[in-house]
Every structure is written in structure tokens, then in C-alpha cells.
Scaffold this motif. Structure first.
Motif, PDB file in Angstrom:
ATOM      1  N   VAL A 143       0.906  -1.203   0.162  1.00 28.11           N
ATOM      2  CA  VAL A 143      -0.021  -0.008   0.145  1.00 28.11           C
ATOM      3  C   VAL A 143       0.822   1.258   0.018  1.00 28.11           C
ATOM      4  O   VAL A 143       1.799   1.372   0.731  1.00 28.11           O
ATOM      5  CB  VAL A 143      -0.992  -0.082   1.254  1.00 28.11           C
ATOM      6  N   GLU A 144       0.651   2.055  -1.021  1.00 31.97           N
ATOM      7  CA  GLU A 144       1.754   3.394  -1.229  1.00 31.97           C
ATOM      8  C   GLU A 144       0.667   4.539  -0.854  1.00 31.97           C
ATOM      9  O   GLU A 144      -0.055   4.751  -1.813  1.00 31.97           O
ATOM     10  CB  GLU A 144       2.137   3.261  -2.538  1.00 31.97           C
ATOM     11  N   PRO A 145       0.914   5.308   0.120  1.00 32.67           N
ATOM     12  CA  PRO A 145       0.172   6.763   0.255  1.00 32.67           C
ATOM     13  C   PRO A 145       0.383   7.697  -0.892  1.00 32.67           C
ATOM     14  O   PRO A 145       1.624   7.367  -1.202  1.00 32.67           O
ATOM     15  CB  PRO A 145       0.438   7.037   1.456  1.00 32.67           C
ATOM     16  N   ILE A 146      -0.199   8.507  -1.282  1.00 31.33           N
ATOM     17  CA  ILE A 146       0.110   9.621  -2.144  1.00 31.33           C
ATOM     18  C   ILE A 146       0.924  10.534  -1.564  1.00 31.33           C
ATOM     19  O   ILE A 146       0.200  11.311  -0.482  1.00 31.33           O
ATOM     20  CB  ILE A 146      -1.120  10.308  -2.828  1.00 31.33           C
ATOM     21  N   GLY A 147       1.977  10.900  -1.989  1.00 32.26           N
ATOM     22  CA  GLY A 147       2.801  11.870  -1.329  1.00 32.26           C
ATOM     23  C   GLY A 147       2.162  13.307  -1.764  1.00 32.26           C
ATOM     24  O   GLY A 147       1.534  13.629  -2.837  1.00 32.26           O
ATOM     25  N   GLY A 148       2.601  14.445  -0.888  1.00 31.83           N
ATOM     26  CA  GLY A 148       2.296  15.722  -1.074  1.00 31.83           C
ATOM     27  C   GLY A 148       0.817  16.144  -0.601  1.00 31.83           C
ATOM     28  O   GLY A 148       0.155  15.208   0.077  1.00 31.83           O
ATOM     29  N   ARG A 149       0.397  17.243  -1.122  1.00 30.71           N
ATOM     30  CA  ARG A 149      -0.870  17.700  -0.673  1.00 30.71           C
ATOM     31  C   ARG A 149      -1.588  18.218  -1.723  1.00 30.71           C
ATOM     32  O   ARG A 149      -0.993  18.439  -2.874  1.00 30.71           O
ATOM     33  CB  ARG A 149      -0.777  18.986   0.252  1.00 30.71           C
ATOM     34  N   PRO A 150      -2.991  17.987  -1.807  1.00 28.96           N
ATOM     35  CA  PRO A 150      -3.665  18.309  -2.769  1.00 28.96           C
ATOM     36  C   PRO A 150      -3.847  19.893  -3.121  1.00 28.96           C
ATOM     37  O   PRO A 150      -3.090  20.496  -2.310  1.00 28.96           O
ATOM     38  CB  PRO A 150      -5.205  18.525  -2.349  1.00 28.96           C
ATOM     39  N   HIS A 209      -5.033  29.265  -5.908  1.00 25.40           N
ATOM     40  CA  HIS A 209      -3.792  29.690  -6.667  1.00 25.40           C
ATOM     41  C   HIS A 209      -3.369  28.204  -7.168  1.00 25.40           C
ATOM     42  O   HIS A 209      -2.343  27.561  -6.733  1.00 25.40           O
ATOM     43  CB  HIS A 209      -2.555  30.322  -5.942  1.00 25.40           C
ATOM     44  N   PRO A 210      -4.022  27.565  -8.222  1.00 22.00           N
ATOM     45  CA  PRO A 210      -3.493  26.374  -8.476  1.00 22.00           C
ATOM     46  C   PRO A 210      -2.418  26.225  -9.320  1.00 22.00           C
ATOM     47  O   PRO A 210      -1.958  27.385  -9.985  1.00 22.00           O
ATOM     48  CB  PRO A 210      -4.873  25.774  -9.420  1.00 22.00           C
ATOM     49  N   PRO A 211      -1.547  25.253  -9.445  1.00 16.99           N
ATOM     50  CA  PRO A 211      -0.246  25.245 -10.115  1.00 16.99           C
ATOM     51  C   PRO A 211      -0.452  25.211 -11.658  1.00 16.99           C
ATOM     52  O   PRO A 211      -1.674  24.983 -12.229  1.00 16.99           O
ATOM     53  CB  PRO A 211       0.278  23.782  -9.725  1.00 16.99           C
ATOM     54  N   THR A 212       0.239  25.673 -12.154  1.00 14.81           N
ATOM     55  CA  THR A 212       0.365  25.556 -13.692  1.00 14.81           C
ATOM     56  C   THR A 212       0.561  24.355 -14.329  1.00 14.81           C
ATOM     57  O   THR A 212       0.649  23.569 -13.518  1.00 14.81           O
ATOM     58  CB  THR A 212       1.538  26.625 -14.455  1.00 14.81           C
ATOM     59  N   GLY A 213       0.066  24.219 -15.554  1.00 16.74           N
ATOM     60  CA  GLY A 213       0.117  22.894 -16.324  1.00 16.74           C
ATOM     61  C   GLY A 213      -0.910  21.755 -15.608  1.00 16.74           C
ATOM     62  O   GLY A 213      -2.000  22.197 -15.093  1.00 16.74           O
ATOM     63  N   CYS A 214      -0.255  20.658 -15.599  1.00 14.26           N
ATOM     64  CA  CYS A 214      -1.234  19.630 -14.827  1.00 14.26           C
ATOM     65  C   CYS A 214      -1.244  19.909 -13.555  1.00 14.26           C
ATOM     66  O   CYS A 214      -0.070  19.898 -12.782  1.00 14.26           O
ATOM     67  CB  CYS A 214      -0.569  18.196 -15.237  1.00 14.26           C
ATOM     68  N   ALA A 215      -2.364  19.924 -12.785  1.00 14.77           N
ATOM     69  CA  ALA A 215      -2.492  20.226 -11.401  1.00 14.77           C
ATOM     70  C   ALA A 215      -1.789  19.252 -10.506  1.00 14.77           C
ATOM     71  O   ALA A 215      -1.322  19.201  -9.381  1.00 14.77           O
ATOM     72  CB  ALA A 215      -4.035  20.364 -10.880  1.00 14.77           C
ATOM     73  N   PHE A 216      -1.691  17.924 -11.023  1.00 19.23           N
ATOM     74  CA  PHE A 216      -0.988  16.819 -10.338  1.00 19.23           C
ATOM     75  C   PHE A 216       0.216  16.980 -10.454  1.00 19.23           C
ATOM     76  O   PHE A 216       1.280  16.049  -9.678  1.00 19.23           O
ATOM     77  CB  PHE A 216      -1.610  15.456 -10.908  1.00 19.23           C
ATOM     78  N   HIS A 217       0.969  17.729 -11.214  1.00 20.90           N
ATOM     79  CA  HIS A 217       2.737  17.507 -11.282  1.00 20.90           C
ATOM     80  C   HIS A 217       3.280  17.634 -10.485  1.00 20.90           C
ATOM     81  O   HIS A 217       4.236  16.888 -10.308  1.00 20.90           O
ATOM     82  CB  HIS A 217       2.899  18.379 -12.495  1.00 20.90           C
ATOM     83  N   PRO A 218       2.982  18.391  -9.280  1.00 21.81           N
ATOM     84  CA  PRO A 218       3.906  18.593  -8.098  1.00 21.81           C
ATOM     85  C   PRO A 218       4.060  17.158  -7.259  1.00 21.81           C
ATOM     86  O   PRO A 218       4.799  16.895  -6.591  1.00 21.81           O
ATOM     87  CB  PRO A 218       3.336  19.716  -7.260  1.00 21.81           C
ATOM     88  N   ARG A 219       2.980  16.399  -7.508  1.00 24.10           N
ATOM     89  CA  ARG A 219       2.993  15.046  -6.777  1.00 24.10           C
ATOM     90  C   ARG A 219       3.205  13.842  -7.630  1.00 24.10           C
ATOM     91  O   ARG A 219       3.383  12.711  -7.185  1.00 24.10           O
ATOM     92  CB  ARG A 219       1.508  14.780  -5.974  1.00 24.10           C
ATOM     93  N   CYS A 220       3.408  14.131  -8.916  1.00 26.20           N
ATOM     94  CA  CYS A 220       3.721  13.108  -9.976  1.00 26.20           C
ATOM     95  C   CYS A 220       5.042  12.834 -10.116  1.00 26.20           C
ATOM     96  O   CYS A 220       5.887  13.485 -10.446  1.00 26.20           O
ATOM     97  CB  CYS A 220       2.759  13.452 -11.109  1.00 26.20           C
ATOM     98  N   ARG A 221       5.377  11.685  -9.962  1.00 30.31           N
ATOM     99  CA  ARG A 221       6.775  10.947 -10.161  1.00 30.31           C
ATOM    100  C   ARG A 221       7.180  10.794 -11.418  1.00 30.31           C
ATOM    101  O   ARG A 221       8.326  10.839 -12.126  1.00 30.31           O
ATOM    102  CB  ARG A 221       7.011   9.791  -9.335  1.00 30.31           C
TER     103      ARG A 221
END
Length: 339
Positions: free
Chosen positions: A270-277, A282-294
Motif C-alpha cells: 500500500v503506497e500513500p500519495i505523497g504531497g498535498r492536494p 492559486h492552482p499550479p500551472t500545467g497539470c495540477a497533479f504534476h507537483p506530486r507525480c513521479r
């Protein structure tokens, strides 16, 4: 063979909340359909916009909310209706099962009066006949000793029984669409399974369309026809339930699946998703998931990917769909995946 018209169709649907800190972009340009008799699961972490999407459909948003786009139900745009017009649709043609039954039930009224009121208001049924129909519905949703329970107050019932009462209330008018918002949260696994079985029976017997809102992909494995994955107020993947579990296209979907405990895997799997929503002001630019995506690359940080078809029956918002396959990805779904 012609495809039937959608029962509910959201088009470029958006919700904004004005706050002292700025505008919260809660839901952003959703395009989603629900067909008659279809079960659609809407999944994602808390704050992804799942509940707000359908609170807006029902006209239940806070006063600082603003909606745009369309939410067409049986050919009529719900967003263009007055509260009086919505009252002719809510309860009668579409109903919602709320997450916490104690907030949906009046603690000062007996169960029979609350259930009967649904029929007397929406169907103009006489009080005695409405109470008789309410008793039948309590039995149908599996309330033990229904004749005694119907004469009790909400605080005298267990959490599982209160949830069944709320479901019974939603079903009394035989609506064409039911939206169930986290209906199994805080219930033990036995009651969870019973409630999901109840929903499954209702959709197969009555042809009712069901939207099941949940943060847990595991509970929908055996009930949904289609799964919609939301992140930061957008749909990031939509696919048939078997497609999605066997081979998720979007890394966020794959991460959700890996975070589900399963009896056929070791606890370490079981792997928790790192980081925060993300911050929806002020959403991130580009894909919103990119700061948490490996798997994020420069394009993911610069450009927001559109939601588009990546294979038959599947849409995904990702510049590099199925990239998780190269990393081993989640194991194919088994019968125990949603247990």
C-alpha cells in the motif's frame, strides 16, 4: 441502434466561491453524462470537487458560490431554474443521500413523519397512505423490526439504520436519479456491503441511475459501470470500471489504486500519495497533479492537458497516459479488490 439521451448532462460546468482570500476554483469545466439506469462512481481525494459538483446540480451551494455552464436533467437546465422550479424536480425526479444521516434527519421528528412528508409534499399522498408506504420502504431497505423503528426518533437508531432511513427517504418518490454522497463512510464493512448491495438491486430492478460519490476506489469495484476520477476540480480520467482497475491511464488514478489496502497483497504494497492536494485559489500551472507525480516532465509543468479519448471508452487528461505501465503499475483487479 440509437443511443438514449443522457438523463443528466454537465457541459462546461464550473463552480467558483468568492472568499476574502480570493476565488476558489472548486469545479472547472466539467463535461459529464449519466445515462438512464447507469451507475457512475465519482472518486478522488477530499477537496477534489466531487460533492460540490452535485451540490451545485441540486442547487444546494453556499451563497458565495457562482455556477456557469449547463447541468441538463431530462432536457431542462437545472442551473437556469429558480428555487421554486427546482423544488418540483428535487425529491420527486432526483434525490440525494447525504454523507451524514444525522444532518439529513430532523432530530425532533419521528421517522414515520419525516418519511411520510416526502410523499405528502411531492406526491400529494394522504398521510395514512404515506405512512403505510414509508413502512414498506423501511422493510425494503432492510430495517429490522420496521414497525417499531418507524415510530422512533433518529437518535434511537444506529448509524447504519439511520443511513438506511435516508436511503428509504430518497427512494420513496421513485426518482430517476439518486446521488449518494459517501453513503458508506463511518459504517462497518458488513453494513457497507449491505448498502452497496441495496444500491445494486435498486439500479437493476427499477432502472434508477446512481451517482456514487466516494474517496475510496475500492468500494465501487463491484457496483459501478463507469468511474470518473476528479482532481483539483477537474475530471482527470473516465473509464469503464474494469478498464480503469486493470490499466489506469492517469498516474493519479494509478496512485489511488495503489493506496487501497487489499487482502491479496502485503501491507507494504500500500503506497500513500505523497504531497498535498493543490490550493484551488492559486492552482499550479500545467497539470495540477504534476507537483506530486513521479512521472512529471517539463510539458506537464507548463501546459494543462485536455481531457480527451486515449482509447475506446476512456478519456484521460494526461500528456503521457499509461506511463505507469512501465513502472509496474497496479496489479490487475481481482474479485477481492473491492472487498
Amino acid at each position: 441502434m440509437t443511443t438514449p439521451a443522457p438523463l443528466l448532462a454537465l457541459s462546461d460546468y464550473a463552480i467558483r466561491f468568492a472568499t476574502p482570500d480570493g476565488t476558489v476554483k472548486a469545479v472547472n469545466g466539467l463535461d459529464l453524462t449519466v445515462a438512464p439506469g447507469e451507475t457512475v462512481a465519482v472518486v478522488g481525494e477530499s477537496g477534489s470537487g466531487k460533492s460540490q459538483t452535485f451540490n451545485g446540480v441540486f442547487g444546494l451551494l453556499a451563497r458565495n458560490a457562482e455556477t456557469s455552464g449547463e447541468a441538463v436533467f431530462e432536457g431542462r437546465d437545472l442551473l437556469a431554474m429558480s428555487q421554486k422550479e427546482l423544488d418540483t424536480v428535487r425529491g420527486d425526479h432526483m434525490a440525494m443521500v447525504f454523507q451524514d444521516p444525522m444532518t439529513a434527519l430532523n432530530p425532533a421528528m419521528k421517522i414515520k413523519h419525516q418519511l411520510a412528508e416526502t410523499l405528502t409534499v411531492h406526491k400529494r399522498v394522504k398521510r395514512r397512505a404515506a405512512e403505510a408506504e414509508a413502512l414498506k420502504m423501511l422493510k425494503k431497505v432492510g430495517i429490522p423490526e420496521a414497525e417499531r423503528r418507524i415510530d422512533q426518533y433518529p437518535h434511537e437508531l444506529s448509524g447504519g439504520m439511520r443511513q438506511r432511513v435516508v436511503i428509504a427517504m430518497a427512494l420513496l418518490c421513485r426518482p430517476k436519479l439518486i446521488v449518494a454522497d459517501e453513503p458508506t463512510t463511518a459504517l462497518d464493512v458488513t453494513i457497507q456491503a449491505q448498502i452497496l448491495d441495496l444500491f445494486r438491486d435498486l439500479t437493476s430492478e427499477a432502472g434508477t441511475a446512481l451517482v456514487l460519490i466516494t474517496h475510496d476506489l475500492g468500494v465501487v469495484a463491484g457496483i459501478a459501470d463507469k468511474v470518473v476520477v476528479m482532481y483539483a476540480g477537474r475530471i482527470v480520467e473516465e473509464a469503464g470500471v474494469d478498464q480503469l482497475f486493470a490499466r489506469p491511464a492517469m498516474p493519479y488514478t494509478a496512485a489511488l489504486i495503489r493506496s487501497i489496502p487489499r487482502v491479496d497483497r502485503e501491507a507494504e504494497a500500500v503506497e500513500p500519495i505523497g504531497g498535498r492536494p493543490p490550493d484551488l485559489i492559486h492552482p499550479p500551472t500545467g497539470c495540477a497533479f504534476h507537483p506530486r507525480c513521479r512521472f512529471a516532465e517539463d510539458r506537464c509543468r507548463r501546459e494543462r492537458p485536455p481531457l480527451e479519448a486515449v482509447e475506446p471508452g476512456r478519456r484521460a487528461a494526461c500528456w503521457f497516459p499509461f506511463v505507469d505501465d512501465a513502472a509496474g503499475g497496479p496489479a490487475p483487479r481481482t474479485e477481492t479488490a473491492g472487498a
